[in-house]
Design an enzyme around this catalytic site. Structure first.
Site, PDB file in Angstrom:
ATOM      1  N   GLU A   1       1.034  -1.205   0.058  1.00  0.00           N
ATOM      2  CA  GLU A   1      -0.092  -0.162   0.152  1.00  0.00           C
ATOM      3  C   GLU A   1       0.903   1.301  -0.041  1.00  0.00           C
ATOM      4  OE1 GLU A   1      -3.976  -1.588   2.648  1.00  0.00           O
ATOM      5  OE2 GLU A   1      -2.345  -0.239   3.710  1.00  0.00           O
ATOM      6  N   CYS A   2       0.590   2.245  -0.959  1.00  0.00           N
ATOM      7  CA  CYS A   2       1.004   3.372  -0.961  1.00  0.00           C
ATOM      8  C   CYS A   2       2.762   3.495  -0.840  1.00  0.00           C
ATOM      9  CB  CYS A   2       0.584   4.312   0.423  1.00  0.00           C
ATOM     10  SG  CYS A   2       0.699   6.078  -0.048  1.00  0.00           S
TER      11      CYS A   2
END
Length: 461
Positions: free
Chosen positions: A333-334
């Site tokens: 994620e991210c």
């Protein structure tokens, strides 16, 4: 979960009013009195809970009414506060500011209402006098069920406090429970995503104690304690959770260092309850992934700030690359997604080689891009999703990618903005959107199922 969960919310009129500073001051003061505390952050913020955790010595949690419903919210509140003397909830942005800016959905007000939590409104009164009373009156009057029960004044001149307190109480009928003066020595440093992380904050322990000492002198802690006791027992129906996997524990590697530290603690707890064993490692300092792992959860963080150190750790980059090429299930994620890129542009403007699983560059846009809540719709079957399924998500980043993927369609909850994102297959979820497993516990279960399949394949080979 049988106790009443004594609690209060520290909310504010606007961002920048000092919610986190006041919250840390109050938390530390009660900890110094020997109480066991739980703390929560309204909304998706990762950094503020780190400061809470540093104070209370336990993981702070997020409560987010965009990610999940009121029943789940009250369940997580009660679950995480079950053995604590006091719970403190920190609000987000301005008290009524919710999804899209002009709704109250997922706002501090929404959370206070859903959890029946009494609210203490934090006001930055620097440069204000009677106008502070107008603010209080307006916030109380906007919604009859605001549950605002008291006010705390931040950056308040000690000389004018008695008069200001008297004026606010006379004009509004709302008690003023104390103040904090301007404390330059206790400021918390910031960077592009908000406050710096706890690990980077200068002299944090000393600052927290100074804040607590000031709170003991100028905040009516006894009043706040009594206010928290007035909160009713949380009411909820627990969420339906999948049964734990039988071949547990499954070893899931998770990074924990200055570069990678953004994750929802309740998501991690749910993974463990469903059969995971979390194995921490440092992409900066360790030479390779932990041995005999069944999955990898690359959480968010600041890889752009530590791009040089991450890039120089070539054995770790190779270890991650090889593991993913062999089919190790991975959620990224991210910041974790950025780490999988071919290169990252660092904060110094340089280009730094990374893992290379995603054949793309992550670059600085010098502004927030695609900031806020979104809803994802799966465009194909993958490890976490079935085609057509939807899930809430959140993005908060200044860096973008030359290839964001196209396995999910993202749409803002208000307006018409939408875009394609996420690289996904039977072993991978990689993209800027952050997920919360309590929005759909099957996401966690499917991830662990694939981890179990990978273990079987590895053991057979």
């Amino acid at each position: 979960m049988g106790n009443n969960v004594p609690r209060m919310m520290l909310a504010a009129a606007n961002s920048g009013a000092g919610k986190t500073t006041v919250t840390c001051a109050v938390l530390q003061a009660f900890v110094n009195r020997g109480l066991k505390l739980a703390s929560f952050k309204c909304g998706p913020d990762y950094i503020d809970p780190m400061f809470h955790s540093e104070v209370i010595g336990a993981k702070s949690r997020n409560l987010d009414l965009f990610f999940y419903n009121e029943d789940t919210t009250n369940y997580l509140l009660a679950k995480n506060a079950a053995d604590c003397d006091l719970s403190v909830l920190e609000g987000v942005m301005g008290f009524y500011d919710g999804v899209g800016g002009f709704t109250t959905q997922a706002s501090s007000y929404h959370l206070a209402k859903a959890t029946a939590t009494p609210v203490v409104l934090v006001l930055n009164v620097h440069g204000m006098s009677l106008s502070a009373a107008a603010q209080v009156k307006g916030f109380v009057a906007l919604r009859e069920d605001s549950n605002i029960k008291a006010v705390l004044l931040n950056r308040c001149n000690p000389m004018t406090y008695p008069t200001l307190k008297q004026a606010i109480e006379a004009e509004t009928g709302i008690p003023v429970a104390g103040f904090l003066p301007k404390l330059d020595d206790c400021s918390l440093e910031s960077r592009h995503l908000g406050l710096v992380t706890v690990a980077e904050a200068q002299n944090l322990k000393q600052k927290l104690q100074l804040l607590a000492e000031q709170a003991e002198q100028t905040i009516d802690l006894a009043f706040l304690w009594e206010l928290a006791q007035s909160a009713p027992k949380p009411a909820f129906t627990p969420p339906a959770l999948p049964k734990p996997l039988q071949n547990a524990p499954l070893r899931i590697a998770i990074p924990r260092d200055n570069a990678f530290c953004f994750c929802y603690e309740d998501s991690l707890t749910l993974l463990c309850e469903l059969g995971a064993e979390l194995v921490e490692f440092s992409p900066i300092a360790d030479s390779a992934l932990p041995a005999d792992i069944d999955g990898l959860f690359l959480v968010g963080g600041y890889p752009e700030v530590y791009a040089q150190q991450l890039s120089q750790n070539k054995t770790m980059l190779q270890s991650v690359y090889t593991a993913l090429q062999k089919g190790l299930p991975c959620i990224a994620e991210c910041g974790g997604f950025m780490y999988l890129h071919k290169t990252i542009e660092g904060v110094d403007g340089g280009s730094y080689p990374m893992v290379g699983v995603i054949d793309a560059t992550s670059f600085n846009t010098h502004k927030l891009c695609r900031f806020g809540y979104t809803t994802l719709t799966a465009q194909c079957d993958s490890m976490l999703f079935r085609a057509g399924e939807t899930t809430p998500a959140h993005e908060f980043h200044y860096w973008d990618s030359t290839d964001n993927g196209n396995c999910e369609h993202a749409k803002k909850p208000t307006g018409n903005r939408n875009w394609q994102c996420v690289h996904a297959n039977e072993n991978l979820y990689a993209g800027y959107p952050h997920l919360h497993f309590y929005s759909d516990p099957m996401l966690a279960y499917r991830f662990l199922q694939q981890c179990a399949n990978h273990r079987k394949k590895r053991d057979h080979e």
